[in-house]
Motif scaffolding. Structure first.
Motif, PDB file in Angstrom:
ATOM      1  N   GLY A  82       0.810  -1.218   0.000  1.00 60.82           N
ATOM      2  CA  GLY A  82       0.000   0.000   0.000  1.00 60.82           C
ATOM      3  C   GLY A  82       0.839   1.262   0.000  1.00 60.82           C
ATOM      4  N   MET A  83       2.171   1.119   0.017  1.00 64.45           N
ATOM      5  CA  MET A  83       3.044   2.293  -0.029  1.00 64.45           C
ATOM      6  C   MET A  83       2.822   3.057  -1.329  1.00 64.45           C
ATOM      7  SD  MET A  83       7.211   2.435  -0.215  1.00 64.45           S
ATOM      8  CE  MET A  83       7.536   2.313   1.541  1.00 64.45           C
ATOM      9  N   THR A  84       2.848   4.370  -1.235  1.00 59.81           N
ATOM     10  CA  THR A  84       2.769   5.227  -2.415  1.00 59.81           C
ATOM     11  C   THR A  84       4.013   6.107  -2.470  1.00 59.81           C
ATOM     12  OG1 THR A  84       1.533   6.926  -1.201  1.00 59.81           O
ATOM     13  CG2 THR A  84       0.246   5.269  -2.394  1.00 59.81           C
ATOM     14  N   ARG A  85       4.302   6.602  -3.662  1.00 56.82           N
ATOM     15  CA  ARG A  85       5.395   7.538  -3.857  1.00 56.82           C
ATOM     16  C   ARG A  85       4.866   8.704  -4.679  1.00 56.82           C
ATOM     17  NH1 ARG A  85       7.475   6.357   0.029  1.00 56.82           N
ATOM     18  NH2 ARG A  85       9.461   5.296   0.400  1.00 56.82           N
ATOM     19  N   ALA A  86       4.759   9.889  -4.035  1.00 58.85           N
ATOM     20  CA  ALA A  86       4.112  11.043  -4.665  1.00 58.85           C
ATOM     21  C   ALA A  86       4.829  11.498  -5.934  1.00 58.85           C
ATOM     22  CB  ALA A  86       4.012  12.198  -3.673  1.00 58.85           C
ATOM     23  N   PHE A  87       6.126  11.222  -6.037  1.00 60.27           N
ATOM     24  CA  PHE A  87       6.876  11.699  -7.200  1.00 60.27           C
ATOM     25  C   PHE A  87       6.692  10.802  -8.426  1.00 60.27           C
ATOM     26  CE2 PHE A  87       9.810   9.598  -4.165  1.00 60.27           C
ATOM     27  CZ  PHE A  87      10.087   8.440  -4.880  1.00 60.27           C
ATOM     28  N   LEU A  88       5.996   9.675  -8.289  1.00 60.83           N
ATOM     29  CA  LEU A  88       5.747   8.807  -9.428  1.00 60.83           C
ATOM     30  C   LEU A  88       4.471   9.226 -10.152  1.00 60.83           C
ATOM     31  CD1 LEU A  88       6.513   5.268  -7.931  1.00 60.83           C
ATOM     32  CD2 LEU A  88       7.998   6.670  -9.385  1.00 60.83           C
ATOM     33  N   SER A  89       4.475   9.079 -11.460  1.00 61.33           N
ATOM     34  CA  SER A  89       3.260   9.311 -12.230  1.00 61.33           C
ATOM     35  C   SER A  89       2.230   8.248 -11.866  1.00 61.33           C
ATOM     36  CB  SER A  89       3.557   9.239 -13.730  1.00 61.33           C
ATOM     37  OG  SER A  89       3.884   7.904 -14.092  1.00 61.33           O
ATOM     38  N   PRO A  90       0.946   8.481 -12.124  1.00 63.50           N
ATOM     39  CA  PRO A  90      -0.067   7.472 -11.797  1.00 63.50           C
ATOM     40  C   PRO A  90       0.237   6.101 -12.397  1.00 63.50           C
ATOM     41  CG  PRO A  90      -1.125   9.546 -12.310  1.00 63.50           C
ATOM     42  CD  PRO A  90       0.329   9.736 -12.610  1.00 63.50           C
ATOM     43  N   GLU A  91       0.702   6.079 -13.642  1.00 68.81           N
ATOM     44  CA  GLU A  91       0.996   4.803 -14.289  1.00 68.81           C
ATOM     45  C   GLU A  91       2.187   4.113 -13.629  1.00 68.81           C
ATOM     46  OE1 GLU A  91       2.674   1.854 -16.828  1.00 68.81           O
ATOM     47  OE2 GLU A  91       3.658   3.775 -16.414  1.00 68.81           O
ATOM     48  N   ALA A  92       3.227   4.876 -13.326  1.00 70.47           N
ATOM     49  CA  ALA A  92       4.399   4.305 -12.655  1.00 70.47           C
ATOM     50  C   ALA A  92       4.053   3.866 -11.232  1.00 70.47           C
ATOM     51  CB  ALA A  92       5.538   5.314 -12.637  1.00 70.47           C
ATOM     52  N   ALA A  93       3.201   4.634 -10.569  1.00 70.90           N
ATOM     53  CA  ALA A  93       2.780   4.276  -9.208  1.00 70.90           C
ATOM     54  C   ALA A  93       2.040   2.942  -9.204  1.00 70.90           C
ATOM     55  CB  ALA A  93       1.900   5.377  -8.625  1.00 70.90           C
ATOM     56  N   SER A  94       1.244   2.704 -10.245  1.00 72.82           N
ATOM     57  CA  SER A  94       0.531   1.435 -10.358  1.00 72.82           C
ATOM     58  C   SER A  94       1.521   0.279 -10.512  1.00 72.82           C
ATOM     59  CB  SER A  94      -0.425   1.487 -11.550  1.00 72.82           C
ATOM     60  OG  SER A  94      -1.084   0.257 -11.710  1.00 72.82           O
ATOM     61  N   ARG A  95       2.566   0.477 -11.321  1.00 76.15           N
ATOM     62  CA  ARG A  95       3.589  -0.550 -11.488  1.00 76.15           C
ATOM     63  C   ARG A  95       4.326  -0.817 -10.172  1.00 76.15           C
ATOM     64  NH1 ARG A  95       7.407   1.691 -14.962  1.00 76.15           N
ATOM     65  NH2 ARG A  95       6.122   3.338 -15.833  1.00 76.15           N
ATOM     66  N   PHE A  96       4.608   0.263  -9.443  1.00 80.37           N
ATOM     67  CA  PHE A  96       5.310   0.156  -8.157  1.00 80.37           C
ATOM     68  C   PHE A  96       4.471  -0.643  -7.155  1.00 80.37           C
ATOM     69  CE2 PHE A  96       6.567   2.125  -4.014  1.00 80.37           C
ATOM     70  CZ  PHE A  96       7.898   1.740  -4.007  1.00 80.37           C
TER      71      PHE A  96
END
Length: 318
Positions: A19-33
């Protein structure tokens, strides 16, 4: 009772922070993460089967917090259900056993018996592994008032006739910049407990890089299975641990994740420097799973600045 000459083999992991998020990632990259963190659970199950591990321990921070979406929780449980061996989960500082504990939800309560949450300091026999126990020091609050490892050791009698694996979360005093905090783990006390036979290995979480912190070779941080930050030295790993009754231990790092975080400082004074940066970015491996933070020193004209902005924007879309 475990016999002399016998051994136990298991995988030590920690700090999944699902459930960790990274604000500096784009939505698409955040989904991959996010997907990579779920995929790491399945990868650990495959590694357990490949290396004939009898069980898996997860030393805290299974989840990023106790307030996660039901979708994230259900995806995590679905992945945990696929693990072919018993898996022991320790609540840590991100997901403590407080009133809002994610481990107390009906979804978790309905999960399979091989998913075992360490809710107290009582040793738990490992299903399918006679003579082997796991014992944990769960966090019940984000701010414990004592060294939970010391409390655990003081509650235990020597593990006569069994192999006992302990699981804990937090910073050891030899690595902590602030040893005044009450929850800091006294490493000398841990090693005394190992020498007294109260447990035979301590699997730690909290530090995201693989680290051996003991003189006995039996106290390790597994590191995070998926990289999360720029200052991690050896992430994307789990540890394969083999303990022999009355004797040796063997530790082998196993590769789990493939994300990386790279921080770079570059000179930028004209087109030549710009060309070098472009070449460096083009040569970065595994771009879809790499986060790059780059800083520049120097002075450039408006044309070079515009070209640099375009380069960074284009490469960020990969």
């Amino acid at each position: 009772m475990i016999k002399d000459g016998s051994s136990v083999r298991f995988i030590h992991s920690s700090d999944w922070q699902l459930g960790m998020t990274r604000a500096f990632l784009s939505p698409e990259a955040a989904s991959r993460f996010s997907q990579a963190r779920i995929d790491a659970i399945s990868a650990l199950g495959k590694l357990a089967k490949e290396h004939a591990a009898q069980f898996i321990i997860v030393a805290g921070d299974v989840f990023e917090s106790n307030q996660l979406s039901r979708q994230t929780l259900m995806r995590a449980i679905d992945a945990l259900e696929s693990i072919p061996v018993p898996i022991f989960l320790l609540p840590g500082n991100h997901d403590p056993l407080d009133a809002s504990s994610i481990f107390a939800t009906k979804e978790f309560a309905g999960s399979s018996d091989h998913i075992i949450v360490l809710t107290d300091t009582q040793p738990v026999p490992v299903p399918g592994a006679p003579g082997v126990e796991v014992v944990g020091a769960p966090w019940r609050t984000k701010h414990p008032s004592s060294d939970l490892c010391r409390d655990l050791a003081e509650s235990l009698q020597p593990a006569d006739g069994v192999m006992r694996v302990a699981v804990a979360h937090g910073q050891v005093d030899t690595l902590s910049p602030d040893q005044s905090r009450p929850e800091i783990i006294d490493l000398a006390q841990v090693e005394q407990a190992i020498k007294a036979g109260k447990f035979h290995y301590l699997g730690l979480g909290d530090r995201h890089s693989v680290t051996d912190v003991s003189s006995t070779g039996r106290v390790h941080y597994s590191g995070a299975p998926v990289a999360t930050a720029f200052d991690e030295v050896d992430p994307n790993k789990a540890l394969l641990v083999e303990l022999e009754a009355g004797g040796d231990s063997r530790i082998e790092p196993l590769l789990v994740g493939n994300w990386s975080f790279m921080a770079e400082q570059r000179q930028m004074n004209g087109p030549e420097d710009l060309a070098q940066v472009e070449k460096w970015l083009d040569e970065v491996p595994n771009k879809e799973c790499t986060v790059v933070k780059i800083g520049f020193r120097g002075s450039i004209n408006l044309a070079t600045a515009a070209a640099l902005d375009e380069l960074i924007e284009t490469r960020a879309e990969i």
